[in-house]
Write a protein that holds these residues in place. Sequence first.
Motif, short mmCIF file in Angstrom:
data_model
loop_
_atom_site.label_atom_id
_atom_site.label_comp_id
_atom_site.label_asym_id
_atom_site.label_seq_id
_atom_site.Cartn_x
_atom_site.Cartn_y
_atom_site.Cartn_z
N PHE A 356 18.25 8.07 83.69
CA PHE A 356 18.38 7.43 82.25
C PHE A 356 18.74 8.24 81.59
CE2 PHE A 356 18.78 3.24 83.54
CZ PHE A 356 19.70 2.71 83.42
N SER A 357 17.67 9.55 81.41
CA SER A 357 17.86 10.83 81.25
C SER A 357 19.35 11.91 81.73
CB SER A 357 15.95 11.69 81.52
OG SER A 357 16.62 11.83 82.37
N VAL A 358 19.79 11.88 82.42
CA VAL A 358 21.04 12.38 82.61
C VAL A 358 22.33 11.11 82.66
CG1 VAL A 358 22.32 13.67 84.32
CG2 VAL A 358 19.66 13.87 84.10
N PRO A 359 23.02 11.29 81.26
CA PRO A 359 23.89 10.39 81.66
C PRO A 359 25.27 10.46 82.91
CG PRO A 359 23.63 9.97 79.61
CD PRO A 359 22.67 11.67 79.97
N ILE A 360 26.46 9.01 83.35
CA ILE A 360 27.46 9.98 84.04
C ILE A 360 28.54 9.57 83.38
CG2 ILE A 360 28.42 9.65 86.25
CD1 ILE A 360 25.80 7.94 87.39
N VAL A 361 29.13 11.11 83.52
CA VAL A 361 30.45 10.82 82.19
C VAL A 361 31.09 9.65 83.30
CG1 VAL A 361 30.65 13.43 82.69
CG2 VAL A 361 31.97 12.58 84.43
N PRO A 362 31.96 9.30 82.14
CA PRO A 362 33.27 7.78 82.61
C PRO A 362 33.85 8.21 82.90
CG PRO A 362 32.56 8.45 79.64
CD PRO A 362 32.16 9.77 80.60
N VAL A 363 34.71 7.25 83.84
CA VAL A 363 35.64 7.16 84.18
C VAL A 363 36.97 7.18 83.44
CG1 VAL A 363 37.82 6.03 85.99
CG2 VAL A 363 35.51 5.60 85.87
N VAL A 364 37.47 8.87 84.17
CA VAL A 364 39.11 9.39 83.16
C VAL A 364 40.06 9.34 83.52
CG1 VAL A 364 39.73 11.21 82.17
CG2 VAL A 364 37.51 11.09 82.05
N PRO A 365 41.18 8.32 83.77
CA PRO A 365 42.39 7.48 84.25
C PRO A 365 43.15 9.19 83.92
CG PRO A 365 41.32 6.09 82.84
CD PRO A 365 40.69 7.62 82.49
N ASP A 366 44.24 8.50 84.87
CA ASP A 366 45.37 9.53 84.61
C ASP A 366 46.06 9.75 84.03
OD1 ASP A 366 46.52 8.05 85.49
OD2 ASP A 366 47.62 8.67 88.13
N SER A 367 46.20 8.86 82.60
CA SER A 367 47.34 9.33 82.01
C SER A 367 45.86 8.65 79.85
CB SER A 367 48.17 8.40 81.89
OG SER A 367 47.13 6.54 81.30
N LEU A 368 46.95 9.71 79.06
CA LEU A 368 45.68 9.17 78.43
C LEU A 368 46.10 8.30 77.44
CD1 LEU A 368 44.88 10.75 75.76
CD2 LEU A 368 47.36 10.94 74.27
N GLN A 465 41.99 -0.42 85.78
CA GLN A 465 40.93 0.24 84.82
C GLN A 465 39.64 0.32 85.93
OE1 GLN A 465 41.45 2.36 82.25
NE2 GLN A 465 42.27 1.53 80.68
N PRO A 466 38.88 0.40 85.59
CA PRO A 466 37.63 0.32 86.20
C PRO A 466 36.98 -0.77 85.48
CG PRO A 466 37.22 1.90 84.24
CD PRO A 466 39.03 1.95 84.03
N ILE A 467 36.02 -1.45 86.66
CA ILE A 467 35.46 -2.77 86.52
C ILE A 467 34.14 -2.50 85.06
CG2 ILE A 467 32.45 -1.71 87.38
CD1 ILE A 467 34.36 -5.11 87.86
N HIS A 468 34.44 -1.70 84.38
CA HIS A 468 33.50 -1.17 83.06
C HIS A 468 34.38 -1.71 81.72
CE1 HIS A 468 32.15 2.11 85.18
NE2 HIS A 468 31.51 2.12 84.81
N ALA A 469 35.67 -1.79 82.14
CA ALA A 469 37.22 -2.36 81.09
C ALA A 469 35.87 -4.04 81.14
CB ALA A 469 38.10 -2.55 81.53
N ALA A 470 36.25 -4.30 83.24
CA ALA A 470 35.69 -6.31 82.51
C ALA A 470 34.80 -6.62 81.47
CB ALA A 470 35.43 -6.45 84.59
N PHE A 471 33.16 -5.67 82.21
CA PHE A 471 31.82 -5.67 81.72
C PHE A 471 32.06 -5.89 80.06
CE2 PHE A 471 30.50 -6.00 86.20
CZ PHE A 471 29.14 -6.26 85.88
N ASN A 472 33.67 -5.07 79.49
CA ASN A 472 33.36 -5.19 77.76
C ASN A 472 33.77 -6.11 77.52
OD1 ASN A 472 32.99 -2.60 75.75
ND2 ASN A 472 35.16 -3.21 75.47
#
Length: 557
Positions: A356-368, A465-472
């Motif tokens: 937890f001291s080292v966050p993982i960068v978010p998923v970066v999709p291929d469009s703005l 979109q990544p599963i993070h969108a669903a958990f949001n």
Amino acid sequence: MIRQYFLLGTRLSNIHTRILLIGVFWLTQTFILLALKHKSESSIIRGKAQSKVLPVLANLPAGFKFTPPYTKHDLPGRKRPVITLLTGPPLQHISFNTPENELSESCLLALLHSHIFHNYDFIVLTTTPPSISYACTNSLLANGARIFHAPPVSAPPADTATGHRYAYTFTKLHMWALDGLFESILYLDTDMFLFSNETLEVVWDAYDEVGQPEFAACEDWQIRGTVNTGLMIFKPSAVVYKELMKSVTTTGGFGDQGTINAYFSSNKNRTATINDQKRIGILPRRFNTQWVMHRSDKELLDAVGVHHKFFKDSVGENIQARRIFQRFSEQFLELRRVQYKRFVEAVRSGRIEDTFSVPIVPVVPDSLPKLKEVMRLRTRFDRIAIVTDVRNSFDVNLHVNRDSFAKKWSQAVHIIYDGGSRRGSAPPMTMLGQILNHIAENMLDTYEWVWVLGDGVILNLEADQPIHAAFNVWTEPDSQLVLFQDCQSIVGQKSSFAVGKNAKTKIQEFLTAKTIVEEGEVAAENAAWQKFEIFMKSKTKVIGNSGTGYYYLDDCE
């Protein structure tokens, strides 16, 4: 007589043994003393060699510090580092007001540079007191970067009057103080991208071709007759450092760029450049391609470096611009894969403190547009584990589906749980208790959410979109439990459920309550689940069986 000779021989033998032992002891002591003397002489020799390096660090201005510090072992081969700047009032507001497991956009960009240039000496320049969060610092260090701490530089009136937009960029001038430490420095703004080690070598080759001048940069695409300091190569110089710091009070406008242009374009310096010392070199503009949305396909095709705020500004609609954004996305996804691999290894080896001291960068999709959606997600930094419970049966197709889903964008970790027993061999509450206990004891210290999938759940590999969108959507900031009806009208034994990291204490309370349902029919097991739902009710959300776009159900009858 024989006995006397025997005793005499024994005494003589003991005397010889003692003499031999004394001799061995004396020789051992002699060897130790000689070894210590040799070590002492070696230390003196190394101290002389070290004295050629350490004064370089000792003579740096007050307040300068490297983390981790340079040593005599890594300094000699570190002559051409890559440095970026990560500081300023905007970062202070973003970094220290965000949760401990999140990173600012500027830190994400610096992390991307550290990934791209992991084979080089990559340095992040920041100010003291720290203007970046501990999470950012830990992430950069874990990725092999070195942090260069330096005091802030007072901005001239021309820049303080604009609300400090460029004030923090004067920190760049401290790099000229690294005289004797480095031969040449390649500086890149955090939004200035060279997408591979190969392109980095192309830039260094171009610098060598123009004669390795004291300073080299590309002409600005908008302000003709000036250079853009988002990419520059220069030789550190104590003399130039003092002159630049003096000139800060009388120059400005566009921050460091105004000061650097004023200094190196003065008559005194330019005359020396052209006629004598080759102090300035102009690099091809394609190394620092600006205003991407206004560039032609040819200009973008020729681009070696791109200077663009990918998190905010559109790249435009032409083919080459979209390819450039795709490269940006791909590099971030590769960084995420590297971080996730490191994270999984830390979990397996029991180094929980490193997770937890080292966050993982978010998923970066291929469009703005998709990227902006992800960056708005509250859950974008969450670590999610997908669990397949095989105590009842093992379906190869489900395993492949869930494994493929997890690996897409490295959006989750897929874990197989067998519990050491099979469903039906113990009372229902005991079976539920097994997996809840495993989650509470082994997973909630490392994952924000653990999603245990029901037998008939097939994940949608085409989700955009990544599963993070669903958990949001499924969760709130204080959520502890998400229950899915799946194929049933109520939550039951085949249902999926997700447990949040802040549910650990509550689950442990539930397990110690020992509300065991008698072994028996499906109804008994459903009753166990209902007791669990009631116990967790205040922090529970129930998802219906209509589907969400991230999964669908296969075995509903």
